[in-house]
Every structure is written in C-alpha cells, then in structure tokens.
Design a protein around this motif. Structure first.
Motif, PDB file in Angstrom:
ATOM      1  N   UNK A  73      18.761 -53.573  35.946  1.00  0.00           N
ATOM      2  CA  UNK A  73      18.434 -52.186  36.313  1.00  0.00           C
ATOM      3  C   UNK A  73      19.224 -51.767  37.544  1.00  0.00           C
ATOM      4  N   UNK A  74      19.263 -52.617  38.554  1.00  0.00           N
ATOM      5  CA  UNK A  74      20.014 -52.291  39.776  1.00  0.00           C
ATOM      6  C   UNK A  74      21.502 -52.144  39.465  1.00  0.00           C
ATOM      7  N   UNK A  75      22.057 -53.072  38.697  1.00  0.00           N
ATOM      8  CA  UNK A  75      23.489 -53.034  38.388  1.00  0.00           C
ATOM      9  C   UNK A  75      23.851 -51.863  37.474  1.00  0.00           C
ATOM     10  N   UNK A  76      22.911 -51.407  36.657  1.00  0.00           N
ATOM     11  CA  UNK A  76      23.192 -50.283  35.753  1.00  0.00           C
ATOM     12  C   UNK A  76      23.408 -48.983  36.513  1.00  0.00           C
ATOM     13  N   UNK A  77      22.795 -48.858  37.673  1.00  0.00           N
ATOM     14  CA  UNK A  77      22.978 -47.645  38.481  1.00  0.00           C
ATOM     15  C   UNK A  77      24.279 -47.773  39.264  1.00  0.00           C
ATOM     16  N   UNK A  78      25.222 -46.863  39.049  1.00  0.00           N
ATOM     17  CA  UNK A  78      26.542 -47.025  39.669  1.00  0.00           C
ATOM     18  C   UNK A  78      26.522 -46.803  41.184  1.00  0.00           C
ATOM     19  N   UNK A  79      27.496 -47.388  41.820  1.00  0.00           N
ATOM     20  CA  UNK A  79      27.724 -47.165  43.242  1.00  0.00           C
ATOM     21  C   UNK A  79      27.872 -45.654  43.462  1.00  0.00           C
ATOM     22  N   UNK A  80      27.296 -45.150  44.519  1.00  0.00           N
ATOM     23  CA  UNK A  80      27.306 -43.696  44.784  1.00  0.00           C
ATOM     24  C   UNK A  80      28.713 -43.122  44.832  1.00  0.00           C
ATOM     25  N   UNK A  81      29.675 -43.895  45.278  1.00  0.00           N
ATOM     26  CA  UNK A  81      31.045 -43.370  45.377  1.00  0.00           C
ATOM     27  C   UNK A  81      31.728 -43.273  44.009  1.00  0.00           C
ATOM     28  N   UNK A  82      31.169 -43.900  42.972  1.00  0.00           N
ATOM     29  CA  UNK A  82      31.764 -43.869  41.635  1.00  0.00           C
ATOM     30  C   UNK A  82      30.981 -42.985  40.675  1.00  0.00           C
ATOM     31  N   UNK A  83      30.191 -42.090  41.195  1.00  0.00           N
ATOM     32  CA  UNK A  83      29.309 -41.290  40.352  1.00  0.00           C
ATOM     33  C   UNK A  83      30.047 -40.537  39.252  1.00  0.00           C
ATOM     34  N   UNK A  84      31.217 -40.036  39.541  1.00  0.00           N
ATOM     35  CA  UNK A  84      31.957 -39.236  38.551  1.00  0.00           C
ATOM     36  C   UNK A  84      32.210 -39.994  37.257  1.00  0.00           C
ATOM     37  N   UNK A  85      32.524 -41.266  37.338  1.00  0.00           N
ATOM     38  CA  UNK A  85      32.825 -42.025  36.126  1.00  0.00           C
ATOM     39  C   UNK A  85      31.911 -43.235  35.929  1.00  0.00           C
ATOM     40  N   UNK A  86      30.942 -43.438  36.780  1.00  0.00           N
ATOM     41  CA  UNK A  86      30.095 -44.625  36.745  1.00  0.00           C
ATOM     42  C   UNK A  86      29.193 -44.759  35.533  1.00  0.00           C
ATOM     43  N   UNK A  87      28.983 -43.671  34.783  1.00  0.00           N
ATOM     44  CA  UNK A  87      28.106 -43.732  33.617  1.00  0.00           C
ATOM     45  C   UNK A  87      28.888 -43.842  32.307  1.00  0.00           C
ATOM     46  N   UNK A  88      30.221 -43.874  32.390  1.00  0.00           N
ATOM     47  CA  UNK A  88      31.021 -44.037  31.170  1.00  0.00           C
ATOM     48  C   UNK A  88      30.690 -45.384  30.526  1.00  0.00           C
ATOM     49  N   UNK A  89      30.896 -45.479  29.224  1.00  0.00           N
ATOM     50  CA  UNK A  89      30.580 -46.700  28.488  1.00  0.00           C
ATOM     51  C   UNK A  89      31.330 -47.902  29.056  1.00  0.00           C
ATOM     52  N   UNK A  90      32.610 -47.744  29.356  1.00  0.00           N
ATOM     53  CA  UNK A  90      33.382 -48.884  29.858  1.00  0.00           C
ATOM     54  C   UNK A  90      32.929 -49.305  31.256  1.00  0.00           C
ATOM     55  N   UNK A  91      32.566 -48.351  32.097  1.00  0.00           N
ATOM     56  CA  UNK A  91      32.089 -48.671  33.447  1.00  0.00           C
ATOM     57  C   UNK A  91      30.738 -49.377  33.380  1.00  0.00           C
ATOM     58  N   UNK A  92      29.851 -48.908  32.511  1.00  0.00           N
ATOM     59  CA  UNK A  92      28.547 -49.548  32.348  1.00  0.00           C
ATOM     60  C   UNK A  92      28.731 -50.971  31.843  1.00  0.00           C
ATOM     61  N   UNK A  93      29.607 -51.142  30.863  1.00  0.00           N
ATOM     62  CA  UNK A  93      29.867 -52.469  30.315  1.00  0.00           C
ATOM     63  C   UNK A  93      30.375 -53.420  31.395  1.00  0.00           C
ATOM     64  N   UNK A  94      31.268 -52.950  32.245  1.00  0.00           N
ATOM     65  CA  UNK A  94      31.825 -53.795  33.307  1.00  0.00           C
ATOM     66  C   UNK A  94      30.741 -54.246  34.286  1.00  0.00           C
ATOM     67  N   UNK A 154       9.769 -56.968  41.555  1.00  0.00           N
ATOM     68  CA  UNK A 154      11.093 -57.593  41.515  1.00  0.00           C
ATOM     69  C   UNK A 154      12.192 -56.599  41.901  1.00  0.00           C
ATOM     70  N   UNK A 155      12.033 -55.337  41.521  1.00  0.00           N
ATOM     71  CA  UNK A 155      13.007 -54.314  41.921  1.00  0.00           C
ATOM     72  C   UNK A 155      13.005 -54.147  43.441  1.00  0.00           C
ATOM     73  N   UNK A 156      11.825 -54.126  44.033  1.00  0.00           N
ATOM     74  CA  UNK A 156      11.734 -54.022  45.499  1.00  0.00           C
ATOM     75  C   UNK A 156      12.349 -55.251  46.154  1.00  0.00           C
ATOM     76  N   UNK A 157      12.082 -56.432  45.590  1.00  0.00           N
ATOM     77  CA  UNK A 157      12.666 -57.664  46.120  1.00  0.00           C
ATOM     78  C   UNK A 157      14.190 -57.648  46.014  1.00  0.00           C
ATOM     79  N   UNK A 158      14.718 -56.952  45.016  1.00  0.00           N
ATOM     80  CA  UNK A 158      16.172 -56.852  44.826  1.00  0.00           C
ATOM     81  C   UNK A 158      16.794 -55.808  45.752  1.00  0.00           C
ATOM     82  N   UNK A 159      15.980 -55.171  46.576  1.00  0.00           N
ATOM     83  CA  UNK A 159      16.494 -54.218  47.555  1.00  0.00           C
ATOM     84  C   UNK A 159      16.457 -52.763  47.122  1.00  0.00           C
ATOM     85  N   UNK A 160      15.834 -52.484  45.991  1.00  0.00           N
ATOM     86  CA  UNK A 160      15.747 -51.097  45.521  1.00  0.00           C
ATOM     87  C   UNK A 160      14.500 -50.433  46.103  1.00  0.00           C
ATOM     88  N   UNK A 161      14.638 -49.195  46.490  1.00  0.00           N
ATOM     89  CA  UNK A 161      13.475 -48.393  46.873  1.00  0.00           C
ATOM     90  C   UNK A 161      12.842 -47.900  45.575  1.00  0.00           C
TER      91      UNK A 161
END
Length: 187
Positions: A40-61, A127-134
């Motif tokens: 779940x944490x890794x599926x959410x893209x880095x804020x600086x990559x928002x423009x392309x972070x949800x593309x299929x290839x970016x999600x797969x990576x 577990x999400x909180x333990x992983x550093x997610x708010x």
C-alpha cells in the motif's frame, strides 16, 4: 515500592489491553500484514512524481518486487475505451497469501484491492502506521469504513475497509473475509 511497580506494569500493559478489549489477537507484526502495508505504501507514488506516478509501468516498477504478477499496460484493441482494466496477483509472506487486484483505464491505475482473512483490518491500519504512514479516519458507513493514508513524502490514498460474510444460513457454512481497497487521488 510494590505500588510503583504495579503502576508501571499496568502502564506497559495498556496498549496490549486496547487490542484485547475487542477480543482480537494483535497480528499487526505478522509478515503478511507488514507485506500488505508495504505494498500500500509503495503503491502511492512519491509526491514529486505525481504527474506520471500512476501510469501502469510506474506502478509495476514500484510494487512488482512485492506482488507476484506482471502488470502491463492495457491493450485498447477489442474493447471500449471506457472499459475498466484489471490485473490479479498475490502477496505472500511466511506461507500466508492474500489476493491483490489492480484496476485502471488505458491511462493509469486507479485502485488496488486486497482480499484477506489471515488478519483484521485493524491489524492492517496498525501496520500502516508502523510503516510510517499517517492514517486518519475519514468516514464510517453501515458496510464499510474509510481512512486517508498518507505515507511520508508520498501521495495520499483513500483506503476503504469492508468485512464481508456469506449468509449464516448457507448450506456450505458461513465464510467471512476482509477487503481493503486503495483508491488514488487522481484529478
């Protein structure tokens, strides 16, 4: 002296009692729960990559290291442009597995869905909180609850949690499982 010891012991036991109040065993430390939170944490893209972070290839990576599948871009041939595209896979850790589905359109991934019965949704939130997610409560409805998940320096997602059971009168016996759906804040 004994009174101080008992007070200190009680203070240490309070977090464990909070989980025990509802009669559940805390499984937030279990490898499968941690693996699910990590996806779940890794599926959410880095804020600086928002423009392309949800593309299929970016999600797969970002998540294919943790999920058994091959996410590839949809092929628009032989289907309407508005059709929902999905891919299925699974996460495993220490012998336990959960089902994972990814949904989207030709342009981008719009949601991830997880189906599990090895742990509770409260374990996943811990577990999400333990992983550093708010993780903040958003809304509670009759059949589901919503939480906003914001990992550090990553985009925000809406996590919907459901507990689904077959009929208690089912001839095959009642079966229950949990579903977590992560929706992305696409504009």
């Amino acid at each position: 002296m004994i009174r101080a010891f008992l007070v200190a012991l009680a203070a240490l036991m309070l977090p464990a009692c909070a989980h025990a109040q509802d009669g559940r065993v805390d499984r937030s430390e279990a490898p499968i729960v941690r693996a699910t939170a990590n996806v779940i944490v890794q599926a959410l893209p880095d804020s600086s990559y928002r423009e392309w972070g949800y593309r299929w290839d970016a999600m797969s990576a970002r998540i294919s290291r943790f999920v058994h599948w091959h996410i590839f871009e949809p092929d628009a041939r032989d289907r309407p442009a508005e059709a929902v595209v999905w891919r299925n896979g699974w996460v495993d850790a220490s012998g336990a597995q959960i089902g994972v589905s990814v949904f989207g359109d030709d342009r981008a991934v719009t949601a991830l869905s997880f189906e599990y019965d090895e742990f509770t949704s409260l374990d996943l939130l811990d577990a999400l909180r333990d992983a550093g997610a708010a993780v903040s409560f958003q809304a509670d409805y009759e059949s589901y609850s919503e939480y906003v998940v914001t990992p550090l320096e990553r985009e925000t997602g809406l996590l919907t949690l459901r507990h689904i059971c077959t009929s208690a009168r089912s001839a095959a016996a009642q079966r229950c499982h949990n579903v977590a759906e992560l929706r992305f804040a696409l504009e």
